[in-house]
Structure formats: C-alpha cells, structure tokens
Scaffold this active site. Structure first.
Site, PDB file in Angstrom:
ATOM      1  N   ASP A 173     -15.589  -4.993  -4.726  1.00  0.00           N
ATOM      2  CA  ASP A 173     -16.309  -3.726  -4.525  1.00  0.00           C
ATOM      3  C   ASP A 173     -15.980  -2.676  -5.583  1.00  0.00           C
ATOM      4  O   ASP A 173     -15.946  -1.484  -5.295  1.00  0.00           O
ATOM      5  CB  ASP A 173     -15.990  -3.173  -3.121  1.00  0.00           C
ATOM      6  CG  ASP A 173     -14.498  -2.919  -2.928  1.00  0.00           C
ATOM      7  OD1 ASP A 173     -13.691  -3.346  -3.777  1.00  0.00           O
ATOM      8  OD2 ASP A 173     -14.133  -2.281  -1.926  1.00  0.00           O
ATOM      9  N   THR A 185      -9.084  -7.957  -5.928  1.00  0.00           N
ATOM     10  CA  THR A 185      -9.314  -7.659  -4.505  1.00  0.00           C
ATOM     11  C   THR A 185     -10.359  -8.622  -3.979  1.00  0.00           C
ATOM     12  O   THR A 185     -11.352  -8.886  -4.671  1.00  0.00           O
ATOM     13  CB  THR A 185      -9.788  -6.208  -4.278  1.00  0.00           C
ATOM     14  OG1 THR A 185     -10.359  -6.110  -2.954  1.00  0.00           O
ATOM     15  CG2 THR A 185     -10.847  -5.744  -5.260  1.00  0.00           C
ATOM     16  N   ARG A 225     -13.416  -3.723   5.014  1.00  0.00           N
ATOM     17  CA  ARG A 225     -13.445  -2.548   5.878  1.00  0.00           C
ATOM     18  C   ARG A 225     -14.613  -1.637   5.514  1.00  0.00           C
ATOM     19  O   ARG A 225     -15.305  -1.126   6.379  1.00  0.00           O
ATOM     20  CB  ARG A 225     -12.118  -1.793   5.750  1.00  0.00           C
ATOM     21  CG  ARG A 225     -11.846  -0.844   6.886  1.00  0.00           C
ATOM     22  CD  ARG A 225     -10.461  -0.245   6.761  1.00  0.00           C
ATOM     23  NE  ARG A 225      -9.401  -1.219   7.005  1.00  0.00           N
ATOM     24  CZ  ARG A 225      -8.253  -1.256   6.340  1.00  0.00           C
ATOM     25  NH1 ARG A 225      -8.004  -0.402   5.381  1.00  0.00           N
ATOM     26  NH2 ARG A 225      -7.350  -2.168   6.629  1.00  0.00           N
ATOM     27  N   ARG A 254       0.898  -1.166   0.000  1.00  0.00           N
ATOM     28  CA  ARG A 254       0.000   0.000   0.000  1.00  0.00           C
ATOM     29  C   ARG A 254       0.928   1.206   0.000  1.00  0.00           C
ATOM     30  O   ARG A 254       1.799   1.312   0.867  1.00  0.00           O
ATOM     31  CB  ARG A 254      -0.900  -0.003   1.234  1.00  0.00           C
ATOM     32  CG  ARG A 254      -1.810  -1.239   1.284  1.00  0.00           C
ATOM     33  CD  ARG A 254      -2.956  -1.050   2.227  1.00  0.00           C
ATOM     34  NE  ARG A 254      -3.694  -2.279   2.416  1.00  0.00           N
ATOM     35  CZ  ARG A 254      -4.679  -2.695   1.619  1.00  0.00           C
ATOM     36  NH1 ARG A 254      -5.051  -1.968   0.582  1.00  0.00           N
ATOM     37  NH2 ARG A 254      -5.311  -3.830   1.859  1.00  0.00           N
TER      38      ARG A 254
HETATM   39  O1  F6P Z   1      -8.835  -4.662   0.395  1.00  0.00           O
HETATM   40  C1  F6P Z   1      -8.648  -5.968   0.795  1.00  0.00           C
HETATM   41  C2  F6P Z   1      -8.615  -6.082   2.296  1.00  0.00           C
HETATM   42  O2  F6P Z   1      -8.339  -7.423   2.629  1.00  0.00           O
HETATM   43  C3  F6P Z   1      -9.851  -5.579   3.021  1.00  0.00           C
HETATM   44  O3  F6P Z   1     -10.888  -6.520   3.054  1.00  0.00           O
HETATM   45  C4  F6P Z   1      -9.294  -5.297   4.391  1.00  0.00           C
HETATM   46  O4  F6P Z   1     -10.083  -4.344   5.047  1.00  0.00           O
HETATM   47  C5  F6P Z   1      -7.925  -4.761   4.081  1.00  0.00           C
HETATM   48  O5  F6P Z   1      -7.558  -5.292   2.821  1.00  0.00           O
HETATM   49  C6  F6P Z   1      -6.870  -5.110   5.089  1.00  0.00           C
HETATM   50  O6  F6P Z   1      -5.679  -4.494   4.698  1.00  0.00           O
HETATM   51  P1  F6P Z   1      -4.232  -4.827   5.279  1.00  0.00           P
HETATM   52  O7  F6P Z   1      -3.844  -6.180   4.774  1.00  0.00           O
HETATM   53  O8  F6P Z   1      -3.375  -3.753   4.725  1.00  0.00           O
HETATM   54  O9  F6P Z   1      -4.365  -4.826   6.761  1.00  0.00           O
END
Ligand code: F6P
Length: 323
Positions: free
Chosen positions: A129, A125, A171, A71
């Site tokens: 969504d 993903t 989320r 990210r």
């Molecule tokens: O976007 C995919 C996802 O798995 C969401 O469902 C979740 O809220 C988020 O990523 C969690 O992100 P991270 O792995 O950065 O904690």
C-alpha cells in the site's frame, strides 16, 4: 561509508533477502553495514552491531527478519527523532537504510528532513500500500499463503454446503483482500476502499449466488479496524439475521510468516543492491520500488502522498467471475 540498516513495522517475507543484498553489495563496494536491531526502538537504544557478509548466510529463504522488528510509537515524537539522529552520529553512521512500510518510511522522511540523515527506503510490507511502487516485499508471499489456505477451505465449504468468511490482513488496505479474492475465485470481497462495501450489497451477492444454485460460498474480508475483526462482526450479523450455518476463519499472522516466494527474494535482492549503489553514488532521501516491471526510485517525500487503492475493476471482476 558506514551504513546503518534496520527493519521496522510488520515483518514481511523477503526482508532477509534485502538485508543480505544490502550487506553484500555494500561489502563489494567497500562500505560497512551496521545492523540496528528491533527497528527504530533499537536505534533509540543504540542496539546495533557490525554485519559482515557471513552474518547473512542462510537467510535468503527465511521469513521474518534477522534484525527483528518493532512498532515504535516513540518515534512520532520530535525529541525522540533527535535522539536517533544523535545515536547515528555517535556511531559514525553516514546513511540509514530502512526496510519497512508506510509508517517506517514516514519516520525516515522526518529524520532526513529534520536532521539531514541520509536515508534510503526499501518497501517491505505484506499490505502493498505504498505510493510510487506497485510492489512491496512480502505481498506476493502473503497472497500465495492466503490463496493456498482458501483453496483448502473451499474443499470443506463445498463438502458441507457452507458459507465461509475468510479474513485476510490489511487494516487500512484492501490490496491483499482483492487480489486474494480474485486468485481463489471468491464469491464476494469486502474491503475498505470499495464503494460497494456494505452489508446490504454482500447480502444481495450471496442471494444471487444461492439463486444460481451455489451451495457454498467464500467471502474474503479485509481485516479493517473493527474490534475483534471485521469477518467476525459480519459473521455474527449474518447468523443473527439469517440463521446461516456459516464459519469464520481469520488467517491473521499466518500470512506474515513463511519462506518468501522467488519473486519476493528477487526483488529483495535487487532493491537491496540498488539502494546501496545509489548511496554509493551520493544519492539520499529516496526509496526504491517497481513500476510496470521496472526498478525505480522515488523521492522519500512521496510517502506523504495518499496510499494507492486496489484497482476498482478487480473488485468488480470478482463478482462477474463468481457467476
Ligand atoms: O502492516 C502489516 C500488517 O500485517 C497489517 O496487514 C496488519 O493490519 C498489521 O500489520 C498487524 O499488525 P501487528 O502485527 O502489529 O498486530
């Protein structure tokens, strides 16, 4: 043509199938693919290497992404996107294929609009969504993983006559939660887009289940953005107010891993090939998708539209079928 390829945001099962298809379809059409590692962060750092067809051997069945992901908050800044465009130019990369979700496509849309970088998106993903596609890579696998886990929880829930709150990922999207709840016969589902998502409504549903003679219940809870997770917060409140012998299970990243289902492998392969074929025809600024079973492409700008919400009747169906 030299094509850049990256995976970005939360990894999703099926991304490797798409990588393999991009590389091999490009090879078949006489193009070259450069893998960019660690998503947009790697692009900013120039972390890239040529991906020959053989580099994609044995990845089709693997979860995660061989290109790694990240990210990248830096990419929200205009100056950083200019750095990325310069990196692509220096590496003589003429088109960029991005496999990812909402944030990753928004970044691609900005790169294309601000710097004329020819971008193509492949939806990846587990949240499912994105506007303009009824499917994203990883959703089917994550859904099956969650259902399998809840089937196991059901065994122990009914043995002990307990209430279980099971948190699934998402989320800001209840897609995974609603479909999981329907597929595992949950007694109730909590998800952000629901008009019936309230503590009081949940209480009335649990009470109705108990009056019908149910000894145990499963409530699927979408992660949401509560600190420490939503299921934990609801569970604590239920324990405090009603002294219930309940358990909370957070499935978390278990849903993001594992071997992709056949469906995710097939769509990863189809979308990878389609993205390259369109670039080969000179198209740009699009993302591929699936609507009513058919392969489609949308203008990249569609990513700026509101995200789709789970069909309302699915949530209601969960309650009706829990009778
Ligand atoms: O976007 C995919 C996802 O798995 C969401 O469902 C979740 O809220 C988020 O990523 C969690 O992100 P991270 O792995 O950065 O904690």
């Amino acid at each position: 043509m030299r094509i850049g390829l990256l995976t970005s945001g939360g990894d999703a099962p099926g991304m490797n199938a798409a990588i393999r298809a991009v590389v091999r379809q490009a090879d078949a059409l006489g193009h070259e693919v450069w893998g960019i590692y660690h998503g947009y962060q790697g692009l900013l750092e120039g972390d890239m290497a040529l991906l020959p067809s053989r580099a994609c051997a044995n990845i089709l069945q693997r979860g995660g992404t061989m290109l790694h992901s990240a990210r990248c908050s830096d990419f929200h800044r205009l100056e950083q996107r200019a750095v990325a465009a310069a990196r692509l130019k220096d590496a003589e990369i003429e088109a960029l294929v991005v496999i990812g979700g909402d944030g990753s496509f928004r970044a691609a849309e900005a790169l294309q609009r601000e710097h004329g970088v020819a971008c193509a998106g492949i939806p990846g993903t587990i949240d499912n969504d994105l506007p303009g596609t009824e499917r994203t890579l990883g959703f089917d696998t994550a859904l099956n993983t969650a259902v399998e886990a809840i089937d196991r929880i059901r065994d122990t829930a009914s043995s002990h006559g307990r209430l279980f709150l099971v948190e699934v990922m998402g989320r800001s999207s209840g897609m995974l939660a609603v479909h999981t709840a329907l597929a595992c016969g949950a007694e109730a589902v909590l998800y952000p887009e629901s008009t019936e998502d309230s503590y009081e409504h949940l209480l009335s549903q649990l009470n109705a289940a108990w009056l019908r003679g149910k000894q145990s219940s499963i409530v699927v809870v979408a992660e949401g953005d509560a600190e420490g997770g939503r299921a934990m917060a609801v569970g604590e409140r239920l324990r405090r107010d009603h002294a219930l012998d309940l358990r909370v299970v957070v499935l978390g990243h278990v849903q993001r891993g594992g071997s992709p289902t056949a469906i995710d492998r097939i769509w990863g392969s189809r979308w990878g090939c389609e993205a390259v074929r369109r670039l080969d025809r000179g198209e740009q600024g699009f993302y591929v998708g699936e609507m009513a079973g058919a392969l489609v492409a949308q203008p990249l700008s569609r990513i700026l539209e509101p995200q789709p919400v789970p069909p309302g009747d699915l949530g209601r169906m969960v309650s009706i079928l829990a009778r």
